[in-house]
Scaffold this active site. Sequence first.
Site, PDB file in Angstrom:
ATOM      1  N   GLY A  22       0.805  -1.213   0.000  1.00  0.00           N
ATOM      2  CA  GLY A  22       0.000   0.000   0.000  1.00  0.00           C
ATOM      3  C   GLY A  22       0.839   1.264   0.000  1.00  0.00           C
ATOM      4  N   ASN A  24       1.532   3.359  -2.268  1.00  0.00           N
ATOM      5  CA  ASN A  24       1.208   4.385  -3.264  1.00  0.00           C
ATOM      6  C   ASN A  24       0.360   5.519  -2.706  1.00  0.00           C
ATOM      7  OD1 ASN A  24      -0.915   2.342  -3.100  1.00  0.00           O
ATOM      8  ND2 ASN A  24      -1.935   3.492  -4.718  1.00  0.00           N
ATOM      9  N   GLY A  26      -1.294   7.626   1.164  1.00  0.00           N
ATOM     10  CA  GLY A  26      -1.410   7.780   2.608  1.00  0.00           C
ATOM     11  C   GLY A  26      -0.118   7.585   3.375  1.00  0.00           C
ATOM     12  N   SER A 167      -3.850  -0.455  14.528  1.00  0.00           N
ATOM     13  CA  SER A 167      -4.717   0.704  14.767  1.00  0.00           C
ATOM     14  C   SER A 167      -5.177   0.728  16.217  1.00  0.00           C
ATOM     15  CB  SER A 167      -5.947   0.626  13.855  1.00  0.00           C
ATOM     16  OG  SER A 167      -6.945   1.541  14.261  1.00  0.00           O
ATOM     17  N   TYR A 196     -13.090  -4.494  11.040  1.00  0.00           N
ATOM     18  CA  TYR A 196     -11.836  -3.738  10.961  1.00  0.00           C
ATOM     19  C   TYR A 196     -11.059  -3.851  12.271  1.00  0.00           C
ATOM     20  CZ  TYR A 196      -8.667   0.274  10.817  1.00  0.00           C
ATOM     21  OH  TYR A 196      -7.562   1.086  10.874  1.00  0.00           O
TER      22      TYR A 196
END
Length: 324
Positions: A22, A24, A26, A167, A196
């Site tokens: 990931g 690419n 944020g 998280s 999540y």
Amino acid sequence: MGSTPSFPRVSIPKDNISVVTGGNTGVGYHTAKWLAMMGGTVIIACRSEERAKQAIEQMNKEFEEEKEKKTTGIVDYDQLNVEFMSLDCNSLKSVISFVEAYKSSGRKLHKLFCNAGIGQQDKLSYTEDGHEQIFQVNYLSQFLLVSHLLPLMKASGPDCRIILVSSIGHLFAHFDPVDVELKKYSEPECKSDKLYQNSKLCQIMQMYRLNEVLKDTNVTVFSLHPGTVRTELLTTFKRGMMKYVISMLETVGASKSPFEGAWTSLNAGINPELAGVRDVYFSDSKPTTPASAARNKSYQAALWDYSIECLKGYLPDDILSGLQ
């Protein structure tokens, strides 16, 4: 760039290679960019080649701006050593294709940032592999990636690290050893913030169990909360506990830019003082105690066994032996 960065500016050799899933967008984007600006070679592992190429072009533009400002701690290369490789965490076959392509390149691997993830979904979704989508993308596919890349990392020299981006949402998770993917939630009852939260709890449990397996090796594992970061993922939380927590943190000014969100990942990945350190969960680059469920050894064992069962068709004996 805002306040003083809370990660060390270190010189990274060009032949020190990182993979950022990931990478690419944020937090992953800024993690990849700064690893490269400090000299390392970085592989952006994501689905879209077009978006990756756009990201790399933007990184090089920002790199030139940093050089013009004479920013300390960055290299004077003509351009950054950043490349794209295809990885779709919605597909276990894609993970294996990535692994095969990476190994055939002959590269070593020193840092693996498992950063890719998705947030709250509008409806309960399953992948082509039959797994709940959030569980697979955020956890299971990256578990498979780690499993296959471990032998390479063990052979890549001292101080190799795996960074599992979790998280604060894990604090609200409910782990069920009998229903690890929370499949008991039927479509009308689906609360994907719980899915999540569960996936992020799994990442921290994975850290503890992996470190047990790797205790006598050169590979260490960290997990972390990057902060409440203003990214595309944040906008997916439109209901439930996660929306409340995010709203509260934004109200008190505790949200971060994506660059600030990358500080904790970068610190965990490159801080020389963390060489050989294990079993640390970071928040704002500070060691923090995760939820008791994450530290529960019986839960860790149940998750480990379930993960291996899910992936039994993708874990040959030589890879499986490295997980025991």
